[in-house]
Enzyme design. Sequence first.
Site: not given
Length: 216
Positions: A73, A159
């Site tokens: 996670d 990202d």
Amino acid sequence: MTTRLLLATQNAKKLAELRRILAEQSLDIEVVGCGDVEPYPEPAETEWTFEGNALIKARAGVQHTGLPTLADDSGLCVDALNQMPGVRSSRWAGPDQEDIANLELVLRQIDDVPDDRRTARFVAVMALALPDGREFTTRGEMPGRITHAAKGARGFGYDPIFRADEQPPSPIARPRTNAELTAEEKDAISHRGRALRAMVPVLREVLVETGQEASA
């Protein structure tokens, strides 16, 4: 007999990343994904910690397949947002939204925050659950900061708006976002890479050296 290890994720890009990193370690383990086993219900991520949600997913994999299961996670913790989105990173703009909606929401929420306060970090927790009930977790972090606009077409999630403090060597003078890095460059510094490499000694001890076997 080579031990099979389930990587419990439905995210194809994350699965590819995890497989790449594990392949570097030369472990005598057959890595399989959720698409290689009988389908089972994806568990609800009901915990408020990365550790808790990673264990939920790892336990579900063991329960439904009988295989040693590795799950992660991970999320983005933004200091100016009181460490959010955190465990809600993949659902920040709503449960059915795409990555672009999540990162655009973060950008809007800190639009007026100056550069020196746009600090953040990616966090990942890897959880390994074994058929005999043993469980292990490891944690990795990647500190950095949020940019003012998305840049780059690689990677996934947040990202394009995250610039890591640790930058891989490059002829490009300016710092790059995670989405501008190659897969290998990102793997070397990523939160998930660090968490997974920390798990490798555990995998080697409990799955390889002990010769544990599990069947689907």
